[in-house]
Design a protein around this motif. Structure first.
Motif, PDB file in Angstrom:
ATOM      1  N   GLY A 182      -9.237  16.065   9.941  1.00 53.55           N
ATOM      2  CA  GLY A 182      -9.571  15.802   8.546  1.00 53.55           C
ATOM      3  C   GLY A 182      -8.401  15.248   7.768  1.00 53.55           C
ATOM      4  N   GLU A 183      -7.208  15.779   8.028  1.00 54.37           N
ATOM      5  CA  GLU A 183      -6.014  15.281   7.359  1.00 54.37           C
ATOM      6  C   GLU A 183      -5.717  13.842   7.775  1.00 54.37           C
ATOM      7  N   ARG A 184      -5.848  13.561   9.073  1.00 55.76           N
ATOM      8  CA  ARG A 184      -5.587  12.197   9.544  1.00 55.76           C
ATOM      9  C   ARG A 184      -6.550  11.206   8.904  1.00 55.76           C
ATOM     10  N   ALA A 185      -7.824  11.562   8.862  1.00 55.64           N
ATOM     11  CA  ALA A 185      -8.812  10.659   8.260  1.00 55.64           C
ATOM     12  C   ALA A 185      -8.510  10.418   6.791  1.00 55.64           C
ATOM     13  N   ALA A 186      -8.107  11.461   6.071  1.00 59.11           N
ATOM     14  CA  ALA A 186      -7.827  11.316   4.639  1.00 59.11           C
ATOM     15  C   ALA A 186      -6.612  10.424   4.397  1.00 59.11           C
ATOM     16  N   VAL A 187      -5.550  10.607   5.192  1.00 61.46           N
ATOM     17  CA  VAL A 187      -4.350   9.783   5.021  1.00 61.46           C
ATOM     18  C   VAL A 187      -4.637   8.337   5.430  1.00 61.46           C
ATOM     19  N   ALA A 188      -5.393   8.146   6.506  1.00 61.38           N
ATOM     20  CA  ALA A 188      -5.737   6.783   6.927  1.00 61.38           C
ATOM     21  C   ALA A 188      -6.558   6.073   5.853  1.00 61.38           C
ATOM     22  N   ALA A 248       2.825   6.538   1.958  1.00 65.22           N
ATOM     23  CA  ALA A 248       1.766   5.773   1.305  1.00 65.22           C
ATOM     24  C   ALA A 248       1.969   5.675  -0.203  1.00 65.22           C
ATOM     25  N   LEU A 249       2.729   6.592  -0.793  1.00 63.84           N
ATOM     26  CA  LEU A 249       2.872   6.614  -2.249  1.00 63.84           C
ATOM     27  C   LEU A 249       3.572   5.366  -2.793  1.00 63.84           C
ATOM     28  N   PRO A 250       4.725   4.942  -2.234  1.00 63.70           N
ATOM     29  CA  PRO A 250       5.317   3.687  -2.740  1.00 63.70           C
ATOM     30  C   PRO A 250       4.462   2.464  -2.438  1.00 63.70           C
ATOM     31  N   LEU A 251       3.709   2.483  -1.337  1.00 62.63           N
ATOM     32  CA  LEU A 251       2.792   1.378  -1.066  1.00 62.63           C
ATOM     33  C   LEU A 251       1.714   1.291  -2.138  1.00 62.63           C
ATOM     34  N   ALA A 252       1.146   2.438  -2.501  1.00 63.04           N
ATOM     35  CA  ALA A 252       0.123   2.461  -3.542  1.00 63.04           C
ATOM     36  C   ALA A 252       0.699   1.995  -4.876  1.00 63.04           C
ATOM     37  N   GLU A 253       1.938   2.377  -5.147  1.00 63.63           N
ATOM     38  CA  GLU A 253       2.585   1.972  -6.391  1.00 63.63           C
ATOM     39  C   GLU A 253       2.773   0.457  -6.430  1.00 63.63           C
ATOM     40  N   ALA A 254       3.250  -0.108  -5.342  1.00 60.57           N
ATOM     41  CA  ALA A 254       3.471  -1.551  -5.299  1.00 60.57           C
ATOM     42  C   ALA A 254       2.153  -2.313  -5.392  1.00 60.57           C
ATOM     43  N   ALA A 255       1.124  -1.824  -4.716  1.00 58.65           N
ATOM     44  CA  ALA A 255      -0.177  -2.494  -4.773  1.00 58.65           C
ATOM     45  C   ALA A 255      -0.754  -2.450  -6.180  1.00 58.65           C
ATOM     46  N   THR A 256      -0.573  -1.333  -6.875  1.00 55.86           N
ATOM     47  CA  THR A 256      -1.054  -1.224  -8.252  1.00 55.86           C
ATOM     48  C   THR A 256      -0.310  -2.198  -9.160  1.00 55.86           C
TER      49      THR A 256
END
Length: 617
Positions: A182-188, A248-256
């Motif tokens: 479940g954790e892997r699916a959520a992070v993916a 994933a957090l800096p990736l999400a920030e850059a994409a935003t």
């Protein structure tokens, strides 16, 4: 010209709308193995009444058995079960030792407590629901066993489903360490959402894709934030997952930030996050990642984030878990705030009034034998819960689902052998609950069949007609109470969530403008801002789908939420730009001033807030 069909009113459209998605086969299997086998074992052992209690607990736990990680399921299923066992214990004692008036007062007080708790969040809402439902069952169901034994049976029923949730692997997760599927699916899903947002940059789809990214981050945060025995991850696989989520957090920030800029990027930019998503799902190395262009600050941030992610995936280093932000004080403030008080008063009034009416009918000779008076307050509990949908939608779905379920059960009860056929019907209904939760009417129909089967297994006569009557009476009561004026301002719950989102947005903006280098804190504040904003958006959407008499009290809140959303997006773009240049551009400053002016009714002076940040150029 043909006349255009009138638009469906929002309250009716919500009642007709159902969630979509793949069938949760693992939850279906757990549902089939939960209530039915528990009931069968109790019947064979000569303790049918305890089996009924355990099956009810397993049923209610099954309603809360949603997709997610195993660690999150401990809290999501366990906390409401503990509350339900406490409610059953209190209700059993009160029903056997108190008269009608003291019992009603006690149940009203429980409604006040549970209503305030329910305003805190989904887990607290589930706990409040089970507390009241179990209290009503304990007070009204003629159980021969002592209260503590009934409470243990309740815990055993919910605990059995939780044990199945922790022990059984999900389909497609039989290879590798399935404990963290479940954790892997959520992070993916987070990395896929980043890639989807990058594909949509510069198009009208960017805004909904950014909202989908927020949802994915919320799910991943919840999946990794379950109970643990110590501060540090207990296995290499767990440490790797936390490292992948953090990456994933800096990736999400850059994409935003790229979405805020609105300039289309090449398809190559999304290839890296998609390969990272596949690596998480397959629990394998990433391999080489394509580097995006570095022609703008946000693109350079995206490239740097990809390099950091590749390193985190290869090394799996994240010894210290990201600390959960302390929410105890915030939860107490929510429960005691204006939204919590309004919620508590309505729940208490509905629960107490339904208990009083039910007991009056129970003792009225002209009404006939009213054996299941606890059905009325238990039904009112579900109907008064705003997190289950708008009031009109809840009432319509509950009435339709109960009538359908009662008719289906009446037909099946006429042909099924007893008790074997009824036990099988309980098992089938338990298996259907995870699918039926997509629509409140379908869920009600399945639960109605299950409850009526339990009643007959417990030795009572067929009660389909009585069930319909109790539900319709509860629907009428909740409709009346839902429209009654209450102390304070209507729509207080929506405004309270919007105020929380506003405070989180300003905290995030303040952290960015002072030029702090603590990126972990910045990402935590960003997550809090988006998370509280998503909760406010959900509450606003539900309020907008109420009947016009109720919906008018929250008019305009969606516009405020939209401004807050743009403010948080702009703050994210500012953070990325400051990391790259150390200065804010005139575009960033102008946009911040416009948004703050919309929120505050005046033109703020950013220079006074952050004089050390000069304009670029």
């Amino acid at each position: 010209m043909p006349r255009a069909l009138p638009a469906v009113p929002p309250w009716l459209a919500h009642a007709l709308k159902a969630q979509r998605g793949p069938v949760p086969w693992s939850a279906v299997a757990r549902g089939a193995l939960a209530a039915g086998p528990l009931l069968l074992g109790a019947v064979l052992g000569g303790h049918a009444s305890l089996g009924v209690v355990a099956a009810v607990a397993a049923m209610l736990a099954g309603v809360n058995d949603r997709p997610g990680s195993r660690r999150a399921a401990v809290e999501r299923l366990g906390v409401p079960a503990l509350a339900g066992a406490a409610g059953l214990l209190v209700g059993t004692y009160a029903g056997r030792n108190l008269g009608a008036v003291p019992l009603t007062l006690l149940l009203t007080g429980l409604g006040l407590l549970a209503g305030g708790i329910s305003a805190v969040g989904p887990v607290a809402s589930g706990a409040g629901t089970q507390l009241l439902v179990a209290a009503a069952i304990g007070a009204g169901m003629p159980l021969p066993e002592p209260g503590p034994l009934c409470a243990l049976a309740y815990l055993a029923g919910a605990g059995w489903l939780l044990a199945l949730r922790l022990a059984l692997p999900t389909p497609g997760a039989l290879t590798g360490d399935y404990r963290f599927d479940g954790e892997r699916a959520a992070v993916a899903d987070v990395y896929d959402a980043v890639a989807d947002l990058l594909d949509a940059v510069g198009t009208d789809a960017a805004t909904p894709r950014r909202a989908a990214l927020t949802t994915a981050l919320d799910h991943a945060q919840d999946a990794l934030a379950g109970p643990r025995l110590r501060r540090y991850a207990s296995s290499a696989a767990e440490r790797r997952l936390h490292a992948q989520y953090a990456a994933a957090l800096p990736l999400a920030e850059a994409a935003t930030a790229l979405a805020w800029a609105g300039e289309t990027v090449s398809g190559r930019a999304a290839e890296g996050p998609r390969r990272l998503a596949a690596a998480v799902r397959g629990n394998r190395p990433t391999g080489p990642l394509p580097a995006p262009s570095r022609s703008a600050p946000a693109l350079r941030a995206l490239d740097d984030a990809l390099l950091h992610a590749a390193d985190a995936f290869d090394r799996g280093k994240s010894g210290e878990l990201h600390p959960r932000r302390r929410r105890t004080r915030g939860a107490l403030r929510t429960a005691l705030g204006t939204g919590g008080r309004e919620y508590a008063l309505r729940v208490a009034l509905c629960f107490g009034a339904s208990a009083a009416i039910a007991q009056a009918l129970h003792h009225a000779r002209w009404y006939g034998q009213h054996q299941h008076w606890y059905w009325l307050p238990a039904t009112a509990v579900f109907l008064v819960k705003p997190d289950l949908g708008p009031l009109a939608s809840r009432v319509l779905c509950r009435a339709a689902g109960t009538v359908l379920g009662a008719l289906v059960f009446a037909g099946l009860a006429a042909v099924l052998p007893r008790p074997a056929g009824l036990v099988a019907l309980v098992a089938v209904s338990g298996a259907l609950i995870p699918v039926a939760t997509r629509h409140f009417a379908a869920q009600t129909a399945v639960v109605t069949v299950l409850v009526l089967a339990l009643v007959m297994v417990g030795g009572e006569p067929q009660a389909a007609v009585s069930r319909i009557g109790e539900t319709l009476l509860a629907c009428a009561l909740v409709l009346v109470v839902g429209h009654l004026p209450m102390p304070g301002e209507r729509g207080a719950g929506v405004r309270a969530r919007l105020a929380t989102a506003r405070g989180a947005a300003h905290a995030y903006l303040g952290h960015v403008l002072v030029g702090s280098v603590d990126r972990a804190e910045r990402w935590a504040l960003r997550r809090e801002a988006y998370r509280t904003l998503a909760a406010a958006r959900t509450a606003i959407a539900l309020a907008a789908a109420e009947l016009p008499a109720l919906a008018r009290h929250t008019e305009g809140t969606d516009a405020v939420a939209a401004v807050l959303e743009r403010l948080v997006d702009t703050t994210t773009a500012c953070a990325v730009h400051l990391d790259d240049t150390g200065r804010l551009s005139p575009r960033h400053i102008e946009r911040l001033e416009e948004l703050l002016a919309e929120l505050d009714g005046g033109r703020p002076r950013l220079g006074a807030t952050a004089p050390e940040l000069p304009l670029a150029g």
